[in-house]
Structure formats: structure tokens, C-alpha cells
Design an enzyme around this catalytic site. Structure first.
Site, PDB file in Angstrom:
ATOM      1  CG  HIS A  60     -60.622  46.499  12.246  1.00 37.09           C
ATOM      2  ND1 HIS A  60     -61.602  47.232  12.867  1.00 37.09           N
ATOM      3  CD2 HIS A  60     -60.767  45.238  12.730  1.00 37.09           C
ATOM      4  CE1 HIS A  60     -62.299  46.458  13.679  1.00 37.09           C
ATOM      5  NE2 HIS A  60     -61.819  45.236  13.606  1.00 37.09           N
ATOM      6  CG  HIS A  62     -59.309  40.799  15.148  1.00 38.55           C
ATOM      7  ND1 HIS A  62     -59.458  41.313  16.415  1.00 38.55           N
ATOM      8  CD2 HIS A  62     -60.251  41.398  14.388  1.00 38.55           C
ATOM      9  CE1 HIS A  62     -60.469  42.179  16.418  1.00 38.55           C
ATOM     10  NE2 HIS A  62     -60.959  42.255  15.197  1.00 38.55           N
ATOM     11  CE  LYS A 182     -62.653  46.561  18.542  1.00 39.38           C
ATOM     12  NZ  LYS A 182     -62.578  45.285  17.809  1.00 39.38           N
ATOM     13  CG  HIS A 223     -67.537  46.785  17.553  1.00 40.46           C
ATOM     14  ND1 HIS A 223     -67.379  45.802  16.605  1.00 40.46           N
ATOM     15  CD2 HIS A 223     -68.838  46.737  17.925  1.00 40.46           C
ATOM     16  CE1 HIS A 223     -68.532  45.196  16.412  1.00 40.46           C
ATOM     17  NE2 HIS A 223     -69.434  45.732  17.206  1.00 40.46           N
ATOM     18  CG  ASP A 314     -63.058  42.615  11.541  1.00 41.94           C
ATOM     19  OD1 ASP A 314     -62.236  42.483  12.475  1.00 41.94           O
ATOM     20  OD2 ASP A 314     -64.279  42.719  11.738  1.00 41.94           O
TER      21      ASP A 314
END
Ligand SMILES: [Zn+2]
Length: 410
Positions: A60, A62, A182, A223, A314
Site C-alpha cells: 500500500h 502512493h 481499488k 479502502h 500508505d
């Protein structure tokens, strides 16, 4: 080409303890086997102070973000070309930290899809990337960041409502090149309007997303923070639950039963409040405080109930920088996992969750994505966070990072 890394021990990544041999044999970019000594005809590299393990996986991240406090400013100010170039620099940081595979969890336009393709083609260095394209979100939902009435060409979220629109959204992202889908089942912490506990799609909407994605051969990540939204996502058939902040016993049991993987992203809430959240908007600080303790308890519950847990950070969200991804492993150990379990969550188990049968362990025949780390992470997981200890990072048997990279043949 036959090569051997002579280490102290080898952690196979399948959950088992290191065996007798400390020598990993690699042949033509693939794992051959673990041995006790170097056979004739192999080029050997001495890494006797190192533990050898599979390249790490972060499920996970970004890549379009770099830990900026006001990330919306970056996302909606900078053109996708600039976002993509920055993402490429972050991909190198990840390699240097021993991460050879990452699953991106949403980016505007085709920023990360393009980076994935460039890495795959050998244009720029970086880990193997799986990417969903944009995040499918309900109007006013967690991924719908733009104020009412504002239209932006490069949204992070793809807004859609109702089963028909959602099927189209799934098809749109698959057309753009999504490896998986997602969507936001519930609200979250970082956006201005949603609440983490609130379910944002109906059961029928989630079912439409999952059925369509699976029909097209794509896995689905949700999520999901509130209990009801997590349960609805699981019933709809998702493959991974992200964050899972308010997990209860019944929902955890449902996950275990159905083999749904849990990607807790403990690093996310840890990092947001690490410095008291200074500089963050008040709504983010409020929500981060509300979820922090519940998040840790959910992890402990999932661990106790035998839910399959996968490491994901994240990275990219405020204060969460690419390169310190092994923080997640340290937090998992702090909350009760053994170091071996934490490593499995970031190697073999992660590969399983992502549907990547050729990486994640050092079993014969797998792609030789391998790292060598000075010391023993089973004695202290924190050493995986220390860049200075990463001696070697191999992708398909080729050296791509690490202090001893220059000594590796080829
Ligand atoms: Zn995320």
C-alpha cells in the site's frame, strides 16, 4: 549465469525459519536453491555478515505523493508529467530500501500506470509496480477531494454512483491499464468531508464493482475503515481490506473464513500523529486521533484471530515518506507479531495477496528478487529500516542497489 550469495542465514519468506545453509544459488535470474557451500562453477559474493531474504513488498503506497502535509495542493496544482517524474525518483528510493515490489493504491491520470510500464520496460529503475489507476469513489466520498462544483482534469478519484456507473468506472480503469481495482467502501481520515466510520457504497454497488473486476480477471482492494463498510466489502467479495480501522470479532472471523487479506497500514496513523500532526488541517488531526487506538486494537484482534495480514504503509501520505517502509514491520512487531511473521507479511504473504506467484519467497524457480542485510532482522526488526545495512538488492538476479552492489557480477 550461475551466482551465489554467501550469507550467514537465509530467510525463505514462506513463513518458515531459516534452515541450515546460508548460501543462496541463483541461475539465470531465478532462485536455484539454498545450499551450505558454493558448488563448483558459481561466481560467489561474500556476504557472511548478512541475512539473505526475498526482496520486500509494500502492499500500500502512493507513488504520486511524497509525504507532503498539504498533498491536495501538490495533486491538484502540478501537472501529471511532473507527478510522474517525482514518482520515478521515489521508485529508486524504494529499491534502495530493499523494496522490489510495491502495490500503488491510487494516483491521478495515468501517472503511476505510466511509471509501472517504464520500469517494466527498463526505462527507469524501480520496484515491480502493481497499480489501479484512479480510486473509484462515491460522490462526496473519501476519494472525492474536490470542492463542490470544481472540475479538475486529473482527479485522484474516479467518482461514480450506482451499479451501472460503477461497472463503467471499473471498465474505464481497466482500459487505462489497471492491474487491479481499488474503491473506497467507507470514509477516511485525509479528505475534508467523509467520516472513517461511514459506509459510502451500498452492498449492491460494491457487488457491482467486485463482480465486474473479477469477471475481467482483476483483484479488488477496498479502502475500508468502519465496521459495517468492512463487512459489506468482504461480503461483496473483495480480495484485500485496507486500513480496517474498526474491525470487530465477527468481521475478523469473516475475513479469516474467506481468506481476505488485511493490509492494516499501521504506519499511516502512526506517522500522522507522530509529531502531534503539526501543520495538518484540523479535520485530519481530529479524525486521526479518533482512529489511532482502534486501529492498533484491530490489528491485535486480527493477529489473534488468524486473519492473513500483509504489510503496507500508505507511504506518500503526510509524514509517510517512501524509503522508510520497514517502519510497518517494526510497528507490527511492537503490537505482537514475531519478526519472522512480520517479514512473511512483507514477502511471501504479500505476494500471495497480490497474486504474484513468481516472487515473495526464495523457493526454487522463483524470480531472484533478493536482498542481503547486515545483521539479523529476526533479532531486531529495526535493522531493515537502516539503509546503511542494505548490502545488496537484486531484481531478477541483477544488482540494482545496496552498498555491495559493485561487487556483484553482471
Ligand atoms: Zn492509501
Amino acid at each position: 549465469m550461475k551466482t551465489a550469495i554467501v550469507g550467514r542465514t537465509v530467510i525463505p519468506g514462506d513463513g518458515s525459519e531459516p534452515g541450515e545453509g546460508g548460501v543462496l544459488l541463483i541461475r539465470d535470474g531465478r532462485i536455484e536453491r539454498v545450499a551450505r557451500r558454493v558448488p563448483r562453477g558459481y561466481l560467489a559474493v561474500d556476504a557472511r555478515d548478512c541475512t539473505i531474504l526475498p526482496g520486500l513488498i509494500d502492499a500500500h503506497v502512493h507513488l504520486c505523493l511524497g509525504g507532503e502535509i498539504h498533498f491536495e495542493d501538490v495533486l491538484f496544482r502540478d501537472p501529471p508529467e511532473l507527478l510522474a517524474l517525482r514518482a520515478a525518483a521515489r521508485a529508486q528510493e524504494l529499491l534502495a530500501a530493499g523494496y522490489t515490489t510495491v502495490r500503488d493504491m491510487g494516483a491521478p491520470a495515468r501517472v503511476v500506470l505510466a511509471l509501472r510500464d517504464a520500469i517494466r520496460a527498463g526505462v527507469v529503475p524501480g520496484p515491480r509496480v502493481l497499480a489501479p489507476g484512479r480510486i473509484i469513489t462515491a460522490t462526496g466520498g473519501h476519494g472525492d477531494f474536490l470542492p463542490e462544483g470544481v472540475i479538475h482534469r486529473w482527479g485522484l478519484g474516479l467518482v461514480a454512483d450506482g451499479p451501472d456507473e460503477l461497472r463503467r468506472a471499473v471498465r474505464t480503469e481497466i482500459k487505462a491499464g489497471a492491474d487491479f481495482i481499488k474503491f473506497c467502501a467507507t470514509g477516511g481520515v485525509l479528505d475534508p468531508q467523509s467520516e472513517p466510520g461511514t459506509q459510502e457504497f451500498t452492498a449492491a454497488e460494491m457487488e457491482a464493482i467486485v463482480t465486474e473486476a473479477h469477471r475481467m480477471g482483476r483483484k479488488v482492494a477496498a479502502h475500508a475503515q468502519g465496521t459495517g463498510g468492512i463487512a459489506a466489502a468482504i461480503r461483496a467479495g473483495v480480495d484485500t481490506i485496507e486500513h480496517g480501522v474498526f474491525l470487530d470479532e465477527e468481521t475478523a472471523e469473516l475475513m479469516r473464513e474467506r481468506g481476505v487479506f488485511f493490509v492494516p497500514t499501521l504506519a499511516a496513523s502512526h506517522n500522522l500523529l507522530r509529531e502531534g500532526g503539526e501543520g495538518l488541517p484540523p479535520h485530519v488531526i481530529r479524525k486521526a486521533r479518533e482512529v489511532g487506538e482502534a486501529h492498533r486494537e484491530s490489528f491485535i484482534l486480527a493477529l489473534r484471530m488468524g486473519v492473513p495480514i500483509v504489510a503496507g504503509t500508505d507511504a506518500g501520505i503526510p509524514f509517510c515518506r517512501h524509503g522508510d517502509n520497514a517502519l510497518e514491520l517494526a510497528l507490527m512487531v511492537e503490537l505482537g507479531m514475531s519478526p519472522l511473521e512480520a517479514i512473511t507479511a512483507a514477502t511471501g504473504r504479500a505476494a500471495e495477496a497480490l497474486g504474484l506467484p513468481t516472487v515473495g519467497t526464495l523457493e526454487p524457480g522463483k524470480v531472484a528478487d533478493v536482498i542481503a542485510v547486515r545483521g539479523d532482522p529476526l533479532d531486531g526488526i529495526d535493522i531493515l529500516r537502516d539503509r546503511g545495512r542494505i548490502a545488496l538488492v537484486l531484481q531478477a538476479g541483477r544488482p540494482v542497489a545496496g552498498s555491495e552492489r559493485g561487487r556483484w557480477p553482471g
